[in-house]
Design an enzyme around this catalytic site. Structure first.
Site, mmCIF file in Angstrom:
data_model
loop_
_atom_site.group_PDB
_atom_site.id
_atom_site.type_symbol
_atom_site.label_atom_id
_atom_site.label_comp_id
_atom_site.label_asym_id
_atom_site.label_seq_id
_atom_site.Cartn_x
_atom_site.Cartn_y
_atom_site.Cartn_z
ATOM 1 C CG ASP A 117 -0.074 -0.026 2.909
ATOM 2 O OD1 ASP A 117 1.996 -0.310 2.692
ATOM 3 O OD2 ASP A 117 -0.699 0.431 4.029
ATOM 4 C CG HIS A 118 3.391 2.380 2.930
ATOM 5 N ND1 HIS A 118 2.240 1.646 3.157
ATOM 6 C CD2 HIS A 118 4.161 2.952 4.130
ATOM 7 C CE1 HIS A 118 1.751 2.420 4.780
ATOM 8 N NE2 HIS A 118 3.557 3.575 5.202
ATOM 9 C CG ASP B 256 1.731 1.965 9.327
ATOM 10 O OD1 ASP B 256 2.607 2.512 8.287
ATOM 11 O OD2 ASP B 256 0.858 2.804 9.950
ATOM 12 N NE ARG C 54 9.333 6.701 8.349
ATOM 13 C CZ ARG C 54 8.365 7.143 7.744
ATOM 14 N NH1 ARG C 54 9.450 8.168 7.403
ATOM 15 N NH2 ARG C 54 7.603 7.457 7.969
ATOM 16 C CB SER D 179 6.605 6.235 10.686
ATOM 17 O OG SER D 179 5.317 7.129 10.004
ATOM 18 N NE ARG E 67 2.040 9.821 12.777
ATOM 19 C CZ ARG E 67 2.687 8.659 13.079
ATOM 20 N NH1 ARG E 67 3.348 7.977 12.197
ATOM 21 N NH2 ARG E 67 2.395 8.157 13.832
#
Length: 802
Positions: A121-122, A186, A681, A679, A480
């Site tokens: 999706d990213h 995520d 990440r 995030s 965000r």
């Protein structure tokens, strides 16, 4: 060309299935949870370490997932003890899954130990529209998709191709189940809390733990109870609940807490509305958020073809899927904190710009726009994202669009209106029920079922404001809004609000427009006021299944080879980090003293850098490029060299870090409060580690980032006196040389590490400071540090078991 791309897309898919497979293989949908096992574990914990005390819902789910309650001798202490948990599921999106899979490949495991899914999706960039954008993503990211698909087939993972939907919406539709525990790579994984799931955002290394059957560690969280009273008024939305709460708590007010909602107001909310609220709990730093099981959850489960889970969960509502009766009777005694929100008086809100906790109620927005000098013109209005793309959200917004069409109106001049459906199921249902038609009639462009602009995947370079770095205002239903996050322009101000408010802003073209009291002008020049929005919780005709090509790939092939080209610029096999040498740190230099907000976007930018998520060496070129240097008047991505004779004398943060690495000079980051918010990440931890960072010393950390640093073998420390000691590093930190005392004695009972800081000028030590710091490492986490990373330890354990 588009037809050729579509044919090549279809050729990649090997086999689809619509039912869960047996034997631990990939699943299309979640199976009925083993509530008997959960209750058995919970009863054991209650009867021993918990001494039969009343429990909140969050505590019930956590204690039902303890890995080994028999080994525990005392009740966990919130904020101090570590829990070892056995998650039920893992979900990963395509940007974070690359590094997680690369790490899992080093673990030695042949298959994931728990059901796992990957969602592409990213990497879909919003530009021309849905199908064209998906097809283009196959052109630009085919190497990544084929890598992830092959890994999914090899390790028994469900693979959701680009265009199928956003990870959190797909999890809600297919995998979320009340009372279960899921890890997701995520930060907005808590979205599934709207279906009663304890869903926690983590880095990829944490996901590898769960996939490798290693108990997952979590510091025992406190529980913040949010008591909801009444019900929302006609213009109110679930989004307003979390926008208001973020304004009360700030971006770090929920750190160390699970947010648990309770009270009579809960039953007035839809399942997808509760998911919206849980989703944005990430913006206050909460570990996760959760709602008790409600009839609306049962309705949603049945509508998404999971009636069997609904029946099993309904039977567990009182015993397992809600807080104990004593908690409900006296919440102040059992929750660590309680916040009250009256839904009936809650105004629509706008949060922003540049931070998701700057709350302004709708009635005060016009005055705020004038006082702050914000651009009143709305250059873009965006509906969708994982936060607000449910059928209810879109149907309510569409009711306003139909009113506008009835009056001959389209979106305002020079205002772009974009809609991102959350999944193929939502898109197909939206098309069938006329919602898409209502949006397009007023000038909307429907984007792919993907994250798109919400995470910076938005090709907006041809817009004058972006091209010229001009100030402009956008409104979105996203979660965000950090500076430069959406379109790369640091002067684009993103105001977060509900889909209904986004639609009204699109029609008026003004940030100051208040649809509750202000009027629009119709095509005949007559004023009119929008009626309150109306919509349905669930589609009357059920959800449309959508195109079959977007069903998950369920094709377990243990002998599958995973392709990584040696010439690839986007994928790179990982090399294990070196283990700790057993010595105190010496001759360590300060790379940068970070000033103010430093999110994971600042540490490891997304946008154009997403293409390098599977190539650590290339991605490391963006390390800390968004960080402001307190020693250089807040200048961004600029530092002085700390080593005589090493070039350059002054340069960018990643250039200087690389120069230190090549010269064998270890370095640290000095950070402000809530370092690493945002995030999940893990790249924000891996990149500094790859470039030679051995410690990050902060005034405070965001939860996920602190854990990610520990996973990668970086030592995270907090100043014992954050309001005094931080400032020692703001004056010419390039002159400072750090050595440690206490690293060799790291232990849970030894939380203190001393920094001996010498200021050296022209080779002469002119002053020395001794600074006390604290670590929060558990015994297992100290093991990660000594091994060089958590993955090193997992790999060693796998070899020992052979």
């Amino acid at each position: 060309m588009f037809r050729r791309q579509q044919r090549s897309l279809q050729g990649i898919v090997r086999r689809y299935a619509s039912a869960a497979t047996s034997g631990g293989g990939p699943q299309a949908r979640a199976a009925v949870p083993n509530y008997g096992l959960f209750n058995q574990r919970l009863a054991k914990a209650r009867g021993t370490i918990l001494e039969n005390r009343p429990l909140t819902l969050a505590q019930k789910i956590l204690y039902a997932h303890l890995h080994d309650v028999d080994s525990m001798t005392a009740a966990p202490v919130a904020g101090e003890s570590y829990l070892k948990l056995s998650p039920d599921r893992v979900a990963m999106q395509d940007a974070s899954a690359q590094m997680a899979i690369l790490q899992f490949m080093l673990s030695g495991m042949k298959q994931t130990a728990v059901p796992t899914s990957i969602h592409c999706d990213h990497l879909v960039e919003a530009y021309e529209g849905a199908d064209l954008d998906v097809a283009r993503s196959w052109q630009t990211s085919r190497e990544i998709y084929e890598f992830l698909q092959a890994a999914s087939q090899k390790y028994g993972i469900a693979f959701w191709k680009p265009g199928s939907g956003i990870i959190h919406q797909l999890v809600l539709e297919n995998y979320a189940a009340p009372g279960t525990l899921m890890l997701g790579t995520d930060s907005h994984t808590p979205n599934a809390g709207g279906l009663g799931m304890l869903a926690i955002g983590v880095g990829g290394a944490d996901a590898v733990d769960a996939m490798a059957a290693i108990p997952w560690e979590l510091k025992a969280p406190r529980v913040l109870g949010v008591h909801l009273h009444g019900s929302l008024h006609a213009w109110g939305s679930p989004k307003d609940v979390i926008l208001s709460l973020a304004g009360k708590l700030s971006v770090r007010g929920g750190t160390g807490y699970i947010i648990e909602y309770f009270g009579e107001g809960v039953d007035s909310l839809s399942c997808t509305g509760m998911a919206t609220i849980c989703n944005m709990g990430a913006e206050v730093g909460a570990t996760t958020s959760v709602f008790p099981y409600t009839p609306s959850m049962a309705r949603y489960l049945k509508a998404t073809r999971r009636a069997d889970i609904a029946a099993a969960a309904t039977a567990q509502q009182a015993e397992y899927l809600s807080a104990d009766a004593q908690v409900a009777a006296d919440p102040a005694q059992f929750y660590d904190e309680v916040v009250d929100i009256d839904l009936s008086t809650l105004e629509p809100g706008y949060n922003g710009p540049f931070t998701p906790d700057l709350y302004t109620s709708r009635s005060k927005m016009a005055d705020k726009v004038a006082a702050e000098g914000w651009s009143d013109h709305v250059s873009a209005a965006l509906i969708g994202s994982c936060t607000n793309s449910s059928y209810q959200d879109l149907s309510r917004a569409a009711s306003l669009a139909r009113q506008a069409s009835k009056h001959g109106l389209k979106v305002a001049k020079d205002t772009e209106f974009l809609v991102s459906p959350g999944s193929e199921q939502i898109r197909a249902t939206m098309e069938r029920d006329g919602i898409q038609e209502a949006f397009e009639a007023i000038g909307a462009k429907v984007l792919a079922n993907a994250c798109g602009p919400c995470i910076g995947q938005w090709n907006r370079d041809d817009h004058p404001a972006v091209r010229n770095r001009e100030s402009n205002s956008i409104v979105s239903s996203f979660n965000r809004n950090f500076r430069a996050r959406n379109d790369g322009n640091p002067n684009t101000m993103n105001f977060l609000t509900s889909p209904e408010m986004v639609l009204s802003a699109a029609l008026s073209g003004r940030l100051s427009f208040n649809p509750l009291v202000d009027e629009l002008t119709d095509s005949k020049g007559q004023p009119f006021r929008l009626e309150p929005p109306t919509g349905k919780e669930l589609p009357s005709a059920g959800y449309a299944e959508g195109r079959g090509e977007y069903l998950p790939l369920l094709d377990h092939q243990p002998s599958k080879q995973i392709p990584i080209s040696p010439e690839s610029m986007r994928l790179q096999p990982l090399e294990a980090f070196a283990p700790w040498d057993g010595q105190e740190f010496r001759n360590t230099r300060v790379l940068v003293t970070v000033q103010g907000k430093c999110t994971t976007d600042h540490i490891s930018a997304a946008g154009k850098w997403l293409k390098y998520k599977g190539h650590l060496e290339n991605l490391a070129r963006n390390t800390l490029i968004g960080a402001a240097n307190a020693a250089l008047d807040g200048r961004v991505n600029e530092v002085r060299n700390a080593v005589d004779g090493l070039e350059p004398a002054q340069g960018t943060i990643p250039d200087m870090a690389l120069a230190y690495k090549k010269a064998g000079v270890p370095w640290v980051v000095i950070a402000d409060y809530n370092y690493g918010e945002g995030s999940a990440r893990e790249h924000a931890a891996m990149q500094p580690r790859f470039l030679g960072c051995n410690m990050v010393i902060a005034r405070s950390f965001a939860r996920i980032h602190e854990t990610n640093l520990k996973k990668q073998g970086v030592l995270p420390l907090v100043f014992a006196r954050p309001d005094e000691d931080y400032f020692i590093f703001t004056k010419n930190p390039h002159e400072l040389v750090i050595r440690t005392q206490g690293v060799v004695d790291l232990g849970e009972a030894n939380p203190t590490v001393s920094l001996i800081v010498d200021r050296v000028q022209n080779g002469t030590n002119i002053e020395t400071h001794t600074i006390q710091c604290k670590h929060t490492m558990s015994a297992d986490q100290i093991g990660w540090f000594k091994a060089g990373s958590a993955l090193n330890l997992i790999a060693a354990q796998q070899k020992a078991d052979l």
